[in-house]
Design a protein around this motif. Structure first.
Motif, PDB file in Angstrom:
ATOM      1  N   ALA A  15       1.399  -1.532   0.295  1.00 13.52           N
ATOM      2  CA  ALA A  15       0.118   0.480  -0.273  1.00 13.52           C
ATOM      3  C   ALA A  15       0.872   1.583  -0.248  1.00 13.52           C
ATOM      4  O   ALA A  15       0.331   2.591  -0.517  1.00 13.52           O
ATOM      5  CB  ALA A  15      -0.904  -0.319   0.825  1.00 13.52           C
ATOM      6  N   ARG A  16       1.753   0.829   0.808  1.00 11.73           N
ATOM      7  CA  ARG A  16       2.474   2.051   0.721  1.00 11.73           C
ATOM      8  C   ARG A  16       3.654   2.369  -0.548  1.00 11.73           C
ATOM      9  O   ARG A  16       4.036   3.526  -0.582  1.00 11.73           O
ATOM     10  CB  ARG A  16       3.858   2.591   1.945  1.00 11.73           C
ATOM     11  N   SER A  17       3.866   1.673  -0.727  1.00 15.41           N
ATOM     12  CA  SER A  17       4.512   1.443  -2.676  1.00 15.41           C
ATOM     13  C   SER A  17       3.430   1.666  -3.877  1.00 15.41           C
ATOM     14  O   SER A  17       4.059   3.126  -4.190  1.00 15.41           O
ATOM     15  CB  SER A  17       5.086  -0.032  -2.111  1.00 15.41           C
ATOM     16  N   HIS A  18       2.791   1.454  -3.504  1.00 17.83           N
ATOM     17  CA  HIS A  18       1.373   2.465  -4.195  1.00 17.83           C
ATOM     18  C   HIS A  18       1.544   3.907  -3.842  1.00 17.83           C
ATOM     19  O   HIS A  18       1.171   4.669  -4.944  1.00 17.83           O
ATOM     20  CB  HIS A  18       0.144   1.894  -4.239  1.00 17.83           C
ATOM     21  N   ASP A  19       1.432   4.329  -3.075  1.00 21.44           N
ATOM     22  CA  ASP A  19       1.474   5.876  -2.489  1.00 21.44           C
ATOM     23  C   ASP A  19       2.362   6.565  -3.103  1.00 21.44           C
ATOM     24  O   ASP A  19       2.546   8.291  -3.542  1.00 21.44           O
ATOM     25  CB  ASP A  19       1.096   5.365  -0.571  1.00 21.44           C
ATOM     26  N   ARG A  20       3.296   5.795  -2.697  1.00 24.91           N
ATOM     27  CA  ARG A  20       4.663   6.387  -3.038  1.00 24.91           C
ATOM     28  C   ARG A  20       4.591   6.543  -4.925  1.00 24.91           C
ATOM     29  O   ARG A  20       4.986   8.149  -4.918  1.00 24.91           O
ATOM     30  CB  ARG A  20       5.992   5.743  -2.990  1.00 24.91           C
ATOM     31  N   PHE A  21       4.277   6.233  -5.763  1.00 27.71           N
ATOM     32  CA  PHE A  21       4.155   6.046  -7.412  1.00 27.71           C
ATOM     33  C   PHE A  21       3.011   7.090  -7.373  1.00 27.71           C
ATOM     34  O   PHE A  21       2.822   7.735  -8.868  1.00 27.71           O
ATOM     35  CB  PHE A  21       3.648   4.690  -7.597  1.00 27.71           C
ATOM     36  N   THR A  22       1.775   7.546  -6.446  1.00 25.32           N
ATOM     37  CA  THR A  22       1.051   8.288  -7.338  1.00 25.32           C
ATOM     38  C   THR A  22       1.239   9.428  -6.120  1.00 25.32           C
ATOM     39  O   THR A  22      -0.485  10.839  -5.906  1.00 25.32           O
ATOM     40  CB  THR A  22      -0.233   7.638  -6.289  1.00 25.32           C
ATOM     41  N   ALA A  23       2.199   9.881  -5.421  1.00 22.46           N
ATOM     42  CA  ALA A  23       2.410  11.077  -4.480  1.00 22.46           C
ATOM     43  C   ALA A  23       2.358  12.222  -5.713  1.00 22.46           C
ATOM     44  O   ALA A  23       2.472  11.973  -6.926  1.00 22.46           O
ATOM     45  CB  ALA A  23       4.012  11.488  -4.188  1.00 22.46           C
ATOM     46  N   HIS A  24       2.209  13.397  -5.444  1.00 20.52           N
ATOM     47  CA  HIS A  24       1.632  14.860  -6.507  1.00 20.52           C
ATOM     48  C   HIS A  24       3.318  15.037  -6.737  1.00 20.52           C
ATOM     49  O   HIS A  24       4.340  15.064  -6.406  1.00 20.52           O
ATOM     50  CB  HIS A  24       1.020  15.429  -4.986  1.00 20.52           C
ATOM     51  N   TRP A  25       2.780  15.884  -7.803  1.00 23.04           N
ATOM     52  CA  TRP A  25       3.701  16.262  -8.626  1.00 23.04           C
ATOM     53  C   TRP A  25       4.135  17.302  -8.258  1.00 23.04           C
ATOM     54  O   TRP A  25       5.292  17.839  -8.450  1.00 23.04           O
ATOM     55  CB  TRP A  25       3.440  16.616 -10.630  1.00 23.04           C
ATOM     56  N   SER A  26       3.587  18.312  -7.425  1.00 19.88           N
ATOM     57  CA  SER A  26       4.180  19.786  -8.014  1.00 19.88           C
ATOM     58  C   SER A  26       3.176  20.268  -6.434  1.00 19.88           C
ATOM     59  O   SER A  26       2.270  20.072  -5.966  1.00 19.88           O
ATOM     60  CB  SER A  26       3.428  20.361  -8.585  1.00 19.88           C
ATOM     61  N   PRO A  27       4.437  20.952  -5.959  1.00 22.70           N
ATOM     62  CA  PRO A  27       4.117  21.483  -4.578  1.00 22.70           C
ATOM     63  C   PRO A  27       2.130  22.133  -4.241  1.00 22.70           C
ATOM     64  O   PRO A  27       2.046  21.689  -3.296  1.00 22.70           O
ATOM     65  CB  PRO A  27       4.652  22.744  -3.863  1.00 22.70           C
ATOM     66  N   ALA A  28       2.241  22.909  -5.205  1.00 22.39           N
ATOM     67  CA  ALA A  28       0.897  23.418  -5.220  1.00 22.39           C
ATOM     68  C   ALA A  28      -0.487  21.481  -4.912  1.00 22.39           C
ATOM     69  O   ALA A  28      -1.154  22.307  -4.156  1.00 22.39           O
ATOM     70  CB  ALA A  28       0.183  23.876  -6.476  1.00 22.39           C
ATOM     71  N   ASP A  29      -0.175  21.146  -5.804  1.00 29.95           N
ATOM     72  CA  ASP A  29      -1.218  19.414  -5.265  1.00 29.95           C
ATOM     73  C   ASP A  29      -0.615  19.287  -4.636  1.00 29.95           C
ATOM     74  O   ASP A  29      -2.056  18.960  -4.127  1.00 29.95           O
ATOM     75  CB  ASP A  29      -1.312  18.872  -6.752  1.00 29.95           C
ATOM     76  N   ALA A  30       0.501  19.260  -3.991  1.00 32.68           N
ATOM     77  CA  ALA A  30       0.656  18.899  -2.786  1.00 32.68           C
ATOM     78  C   ALA A  30      -0.022  19.583  -1.676  1.00 32.68           C
ATOM     79  O   ALA A  30      -1.173  18.888  -0.356  1.00 32.68           O
ATOM     80  CB  ALA A  30       2.053  18.696  -2.243  1.00 32.68           C
ATOM     81  N   ALA A  31       0.743  20.427  -1.829  1.00 30.97           N
ATOM     82  CA  ALA A  31      -0.628  21.870  -0.463  1.00 30.97           C
ATOM     83  C   ALA A  31      -2.263  21.952  -0.514  1.00 30.97           C
ATOM     84  O   ALA A  31      -2.599  21.842   0.846  1.00 30.97           O
ATOM     85  CB  ALA A  31      -0.821  22.994  -0.807  1.00 30.97           C
ATOM     86  N   ALA A  32      -3.029  20.967  -2.020  1.00 30.09           N
ATOM     87  CA  ALA A  32      -4.486  20.492  -1.478  1.00 30.09           C
ATOM     88  C   ALA A  32      -4.570  20.024  -1.133  1.00 30.09           C
ATOM     89  O   ALA A  32      -6.431  19.833  -0.583  1.00 30.09           O
ATOM     90  CB  ALA A  32      -4.783  20.270  -3.424  1.00 30.09           C
ATOM     91  N   THR A  33      -4.303  18.597  -0.781  1.00 32.07           N
ATOM     92  CA  THR A  33      -4.414  17.896  -0.452  1.00 32.07           C
ATOM     93  C   THR A  33      -3.475  17.832   1.064  1.00 32.07           C
ATOM     94  O   THR A  33      -3.660  16.383   2.170  1.00 32.07           O
ATOM     95  CB  THR A  33      -4.510  16.369  -1.433  1.00 32.07           C
ATOM     96  N   GLY A  34      -3.481  18.292   1.188  1.00 29.06           N
ATOM     97  CA  GLY A  34      -2.001  18.477   2.370  1.00 29.06           C
ATOM     98  C   GLY A  34      -0.976  17.027   2.480  1.00 29.06           C
ATOM     99  O   GLY A  34      -0.063  17.004   3.665  1.00 29.06           O
TER     100      GLY A  34
END
Length: 250
Positions: free
Chosen positions: A218-237
């Motif tokens: 599950a964590r491997s899956h999450d690592r490969f679906t991390a956000h491309w940019s800081p803006a996208d990451a900030a939108a979901t925390g």
């Protein structure tokens, strides 16, 4: 007219075909940034991971460029563009399949692995650490680890299946996806997850071994679906993955 074989089209390929058509029609001119994955997923009624794989396929084909920290941009047609579309197993679907299969194999291994078998798993972990310390992706030790757990079931079909599923990480889609998200820090986390699997197997705790292996996948899956940019990451925390690079060996 002779019949032609009908092949099921993978979801990411259908998404990639739509996006390619839009690019070719000029909806997204060269140099344009594509909409965020989340927006594309909503508009097309699909999951964000499926959009991720479609974008990676287009990157392999040379139609788009992934700029980590910025987004996905349309590339000019030229020498970098491949003539054919990418057809490969979905890396994310493969991880989910492994989660189901290898979780149960880890539970079974906890019931039968003793002494030398446990030593074999820790040896595989040592190989992973040595590869990682050399700045290489520790795929050899990683494969050895998962195959040795599968071997404990004494079932040649399952052993072959685990090996084949693992080797899908070498298909062009998986390699390109890994080039963005596999790094020294992600593999350090993965090795720690492997250690928890070994500890549970050594303790003879089938439930804990199953949970540890499923959590690793599950964590491997999450690592490969991390956000491309800081803006996208900030939108979901969510934070972007760390960036210490590693070398891929064959």
């Amino acid at each position: 007219m002779p019949f032609q074989a009908i092949e099921p089209r993978r979801l990411y390929r259908q998404i990639a075909d739509q996006l390619r058509a839009l690019i070719e029609r000029g909806e997204f001119p060269v140099g344009t940034r594509l909409p965020p994955e989340r927006d594309l997923a909503l508009k097309m009624g699909v999951s964000r991971p499926s959009v991720r794989e479609a974008l990676i396929a287009l990157e392999v084909e040379g139609l788009v460029e992934v700029r980590m920290g910025s987004g996905i941009y349309v590339r000019p047609r030229g020498d970098g563009a491949n003539s054919g579309s990418v057809v490969a197993e979905s890396p994310l679907d493969t991880i989910l399949a492994r989660q189901l299969i290898e979780g149960e194999l880890a539970a079974q291994a906890a019931q039968v692995m003793k002494g030398a078998d446990i030593d074999g798993l820790r040896e595989a972990l040592d190989v992973m650490r040595e590869e990682a310390a050399s700045g290489n992706i520790p795929a050899r030790g990683d494969r050895l680890f998962h195959v040795r757990i599968a071997a404990a079931a004494e079932n040649s079909v399952l052993l072959r299946l685990v090996g084949e599923l693992y080797d899908e990480r070498h298909n062009p889609l998986a390699v390109q996806l890994g080039s963005h998200f596999e790094n020294a820090d992600s593999w350090e986390a993965a090795i720690a997850e492997h250690e928890r699997v070994v500890d549970a197997i050594e303790a003879g705790d089938a439930g804990a071994a199953r949970a540890a292996m499923r959590d690793h996948m599950a964590r491997s899956h999450d690592r490969f679906t991390a956000h491309w940019s800081p803006a996208d990451a900030a939108a979901t925390g969510r934070r972007r993955p760390p960036s210490r690079t590693m070398h891929r060996t064959t």
